[in-house]
Design a protein around this motif. Sequence first.
Motif, PDB file in Angstrom:
ATOM      1  N   UNK A 246      48.151  28.363  38.230  1.00  0.00           N
ATOM      2  CA  UNK A 246      47.472  27.265  38.793  1.00  0.00           C
ATOM      3  C   UNK A 246      47.999  25.837  37.827  1.00  0.00           C
ATOM      4  N   UNK A 247      48.929  26.192  37.166  1.00  0.00           N
ATOM      5  CA  UNK A 247      49.833  25.224  36.622  1.00  0.00           C
ATOM      6  C   UNK A 247      51.182  25.742  36.170  1.00  0.00           C
ATOM      7  N   UNK A 248      52.117  25.195  36.064  1.00  0.00           N
ATOM      8  CA  UNK A 248      53.469  25.536  35.863  1.00  0.00           C
ATOM      9  C   UNK A 248      53.653  26.601  34.726  1.00  0.00           C
ATOM     10  N   UNK A 249      53.853  27.854  35.054  1.00  0.00           N
ATOM     11  CA  UNK A 249      54.080  28.837  34.280  1.00  0.00           C
ATOM     12  C   UNK A 249      52.709  29.353  33.292  1.00  0.00           C
ATOM     13  N   UNK A 250      51.610  29.061  34.096  1.00  0.00           N
ATOM     14  CA  UNK A 250      50.514  29.271  33.706  1.00  0.00           C
ATOM     15  C   UNK A 250      49.469  30.274  34.404  1.00  0.00           C
ATOM     16  N   UNK A 251      49.309  31.526  34.210  1.00  0.00           N
ATOM     17  CA  UNK A 251      48.657  32.532  34.919  1.00  0.00           C
ATOM     18  C   UNK A 251      47.100  31.875  35.384  1.00  0.00           C
ATOM     19  N   UNK A 252      46.665  32.189  36.557  1.00  0.00           N
ATOM     20  CA  UNK A 252      45.340  31.986  36.883  1.00  0.00           C
ATOM     21  C   UNK A 252      44.605  32.881  36.138  1.00  0.00           C
ATOM     22  N   UNK A 253      43.308  32.674  35.822  1.00  0.00           N
ATOM     23  CA  UNK A 253      42.532  33.677  35.087  1.00  0.00           C
ATOM     24  C   UNK A 253      41.939  34.822  35.740  1.00  0.00           C
ATOM     25  N   UNK A 254      41.817  34.557  37.085  1.00  0.00           N
ATOM     26  CA  UNK A 254      41.409  35.484  37.847  1.00  0.00           C
ATOM     27  C   UNK A 254      42.650  36.248  38.679  1.00  0.00           C
ATOM     28  N   UNK A 255      43.327  37.008  37.979  1.00  0.00           N
ATOM     29  CA  UNK A 255      44.559  37.574  38.607  1.00  0.00           C
ATOM     30  C   UNK A 255      44.305  38.286  39.981  1.00  0.00           C
ATOM     31  N   UNK A 256      43.097  38.881  40.125  1.00  0.00           N
ATOM     32  CA  UNK A 256      42.991  39.701  41.104  1.00  0.00           C
ATOM     33  C   UNK A 256      42.028  39.431  41.811  1.00  0.00           C
TER      34      UNK A 256
END
Length: 406
Positions: A246-256
């Motif tokens: 949800x930002x460049x090279x930043x994982x979303x907190x809810x991956x699944x």
Amino acid sequence: MPLNRDDHVASYIDNKIFFLGGGTDTQNLTNDFFFLDVSIPFNTSSLPLYDLNNITEIPYNRRASSVVCETVNNVIFVWGGDFGFNSSSPLIFAFNTTAKLWNAANDKGIKPPRRRYSSVVCDKNAKIYILDGTADQNIGNTSSPYSNELDIFDTSQLTWSLGSILNAPAPHDIGTATLLPGGIIVYIGGSNSFGKYLELTQVFLYDTLKSTWSTMNTTGAPPTARGFHTAVLTRQGHIVVYGGENAPLTPVPDQLVDLDTNVQPFKWTTPSIDFTPNPAPFRGHSSTLVGNYMIVAFGWFNNGTGSSRSNKIIMLNVNDANNYMWVSSFTPPAVLSATSQPSASISPNTGSKNNIAEIIGIVGGVVGVVIISAVIFLVYRWYKNRDDINVIPSDDAFKRSKEIIS
């Protein structure tokens, strides 16, 4: 061959997941070609991977899309992507898994511009639907960088046509497309400019039977907006969305997250899972459904100080929508079907006459098998001793290519 890679394609066909291309730590573009054998049980610590580089006949590529049409036997189609500065490369490549041959599609009609990061599905009429994507002069396209063009490739006629864009989503890339059994394509997420991601509270639907667009406001706990995720459709009608940023090279907190398409409107839930494998990729990976398993391969993972390419495969058991589990062991669908068959029921005793008839039938069957086997053996001996047989050499190229990747 290094396994760590991103932006490759993965295609499930003939009890194998074929992996092609992508970027590695040493090469921005590759034409690496190998497969994971999913016809046998295995563990993620010891993967049955086999090298097919000696039969690769496709340019170096990355960020392409691949699809398998269920009504087209033994063929993988690969669309678009980066081919370096070779903008004249064909738009569609096809790999025949039986002949072990690559071919460029001799396509006709008004050809679309080459794009990368497109969302691609194939319907039951063997038509490939290609939506969205980005382009630049490096891949032979100088038009708008983001696209919402819906291009349709008829694999039976090898012709291009345009689908409707009335009420289509805004131009974007890095989203996903999932085909439901009724012919509806569900488009989820993506990005319409650098660093801006589409909300998942709304999904876009394309009806392949009516050629019309619609939107649906989803219910449930709204997931984080994202792009670079993957999506698979389970046999229970749930779309499992994995990964994304949800930002460049930043994982979303809810991956699944899980989208239930059995209810109207579709409903989101966030599964509760005890742990996530490490390393777990969040972008540049592929997700492939095989039986009860979502098989996630390679991609970028967060190493604590930055991002690195993964050389791992992880698996999620999606058999129970209320109890998704990360697992390390794989059981093929055929084995699952065999082990889940109910035991043969015993009919009640209906008298000795029926028992005698059954015994006579069994004995007659055994005698018949013996007689047939004897005839086959005699014919075989006669056939083997003939002098006028021309033997055609077998094609063992595929066998020679099966060198396991360590």
